[in-house]
Design an enzyme around this catalytic site. Structure first.
Site, mmCIF file in Angstrom:
data_model
loop_
_atom_site.group_PDB
_atom_site.id
_atom_site.type_symbol
_atom_site.label_atom_id
_atom_site.label_comp_id
_atom_site.label_asym_id
_atom_site.label_seq_id
_atom_site.Cartn_x
_atom_site.Cartn_y
_atom_site.Cartn_z
ATOM 1 N N CYS A 118 0.814 -1.227 0.000
ATOM 2 C CA CYS A 118 0.000 0.000 0.000
ATOM 3 C C CYS A 118 0.849 1.279 0.000
ATOM 4 C CB CYS A 118 -0.982 -0.035 1.168
ATOM 5 S SG CYS A 118 -2.380 1.049 0.936
ATOM 6 N N ARG A 170 -12.249 6.733 -0.194
ATOM 7 C CA ARG A 170 -11.289 5.649 0.047
ATOM 8 C C ARG A 170 -11.804 4.359 -0.581
ATOM 9 N NH1 ARG A 170 -7.391 7.206 3.167
ATOM 10 N NH2 ARG A 170 -6.594 5.105 3.518
ATOM 11 N N HIS A 194 -3.665 -5.646 2.340
ATOM 12 C CA HIS A 194 -3.315 -5.710 3.759
ATOM 13 C C HIS A 194 -3.949 -6.959 4.375
ATOM 14 C CE1 HIS A 194 -1.894 -1.516 4.282
ATOM 15 N NE2 HIS A 194 -2.906 -1.115 3.562
HETATM 16 N N1 GLN Z 1 -1.993 6.907 2.718
HETATM 17 C C1 GLN Z 1 -2.114 6.084 1.510
HETATM 18 C C2 GLN Z 1 -3.543 6.125 0.934
HETATM 19 O O1 GLN Z 1 -4.453 6.515 1.629
HETATM 20 C C3 GLN Z 1 -1.728 4.636 1.821
HETATM 21 C C4 GLN Z 1 -2.681 3.970 2.820
HETATM 22 C C5 GLN Z 1 -2.201 2.613 3.298
HETATM 23 O O2 GLN Z 1 -0.993 2.348 3.369
HETATM 24 N N2 GLN Z 1 -3.187 1.760 3.704
HETATM 25 O O3 GLN Z 1 -3.743 5.727 -0.219
#
Ligand code: GLN
Length: 247
Positions: free
Chosen positions: A100, A133, A200
């Site tokens: 990520c 998101r 993840h």
């Molecule tokens: N901050 C980055 C995003 O929001 C990565 C998030 C993460 O590592 N889960 O895309």
């Protein structure tokens, strides 16, 4: 051919106190267990801001995920003194797992309303945050050989939309979930044994064969030469995650 009794896996973990979100540390614990259960030595080099990467003493480089602010704290260090080594590492197809935020920073850059981060340029990929998101259970199909037909499962939570350039190949195709950008149907990136992914969870315990594939790649042996281990718990976790993703 049995594993060399002196085999030892050393993982250089970049910014472990900053890039360690959504249980990503579990990937390291799982790699350690899969090595120790086979009497393969295992050690971690923690690489923080200002610390050099000992490439000669490293078999696998690991970078976890992080919030925008965590990424900003290590971005100049990552894209500064460490960048050339990381570009060479990925270009040579050496073993790497970047999850990520770590994946995003190994591309050309990551920008959002709160940060504008120059990346390493190791992967031909660019990330821009979207209006919302991309969250949820995810299942992808890769071309990697494995007992699940190359299927990987996990959890994603990112605002970043990653676009792959002509020099990058996706890790897999999205079966259920969002993936790199929610529209291309692609997820992650792979260059030989260097992998970037949004999965993840942590990723590896429910995709145990990928952990073994990374271990074998890092040791320079065939995964078939790793002593087999019971995988009932891992396979059950995989099935459960696939069900959560909608399969
Ligand atoms: N901050 C980055 C995003 O929001 C990565 C998030 C993460 O590592 N889960 O895309």
């Amino acid at each position: 051919m049995p594993v060399d009794p002196a085999a030892h896996l050393t993982v250089s973990v970049l910014y472990p106190t900053l890039l360690n979100i959504y249980a990503d540390r579990g990937n390291l614990i799982f790699l350690q267990r899969r090595c120790e259960w086979r009497n393969i030595g295992f050690s971690i080099n923690s690489v923080g801001i200002g610390d050099p990467i000992d490439a000669d003493g490293t078999n696998l480089i690991y970078v976890g995920g992080g919030q925008d602010r965590d990424q900003a704290l290590c971005a100049s260090d990552l894209a500064g003194a460490k960048a050339e080594l990381l570009r060479d590492w990925v270009a040579s197809g050496s073993p790497m797992l970047a999850v990520c935020g770590g994946y995003q920073m190994l591309g050309h850059g990551y920008s959002s309303p709160s940060v504008s981060i120059d990346g390493v340029g190791a992967f031909d990929a660019e990330t821009v945050a979207g209006p919302d998101r991309l969250i949820g259970a995810i299942e992808i199909k890769t071309d990697l050989p494995g007992p699940t037909g190359g299927v990987l499962v996990g959890f994603e939570n990112h605002s970043g939309r990653t676009t792959l350039g002509p020099g990058a190949t996706a890790l897999g195709r999205v079966v259920h979930g969002h993936g790199n950008d929610g529209v291309s149907g692609m997820e992650g990136v792979r260059q030989n044994a260097s992998i970037g992914t949004y999965l993840h969870g942590p990723l590896l315990p429910k995709n145990w064969w990928l952990a073994d594939w990374l271990i074998a790649s890092a040791l320079g042996i065939s995964v078939d030469h790793l002593p087999s281990l019971p995988n009932e718990a891992e396979a059950a976790a995989h099935r459960s995650a696939r069900k959560a993703a909608g399969s």
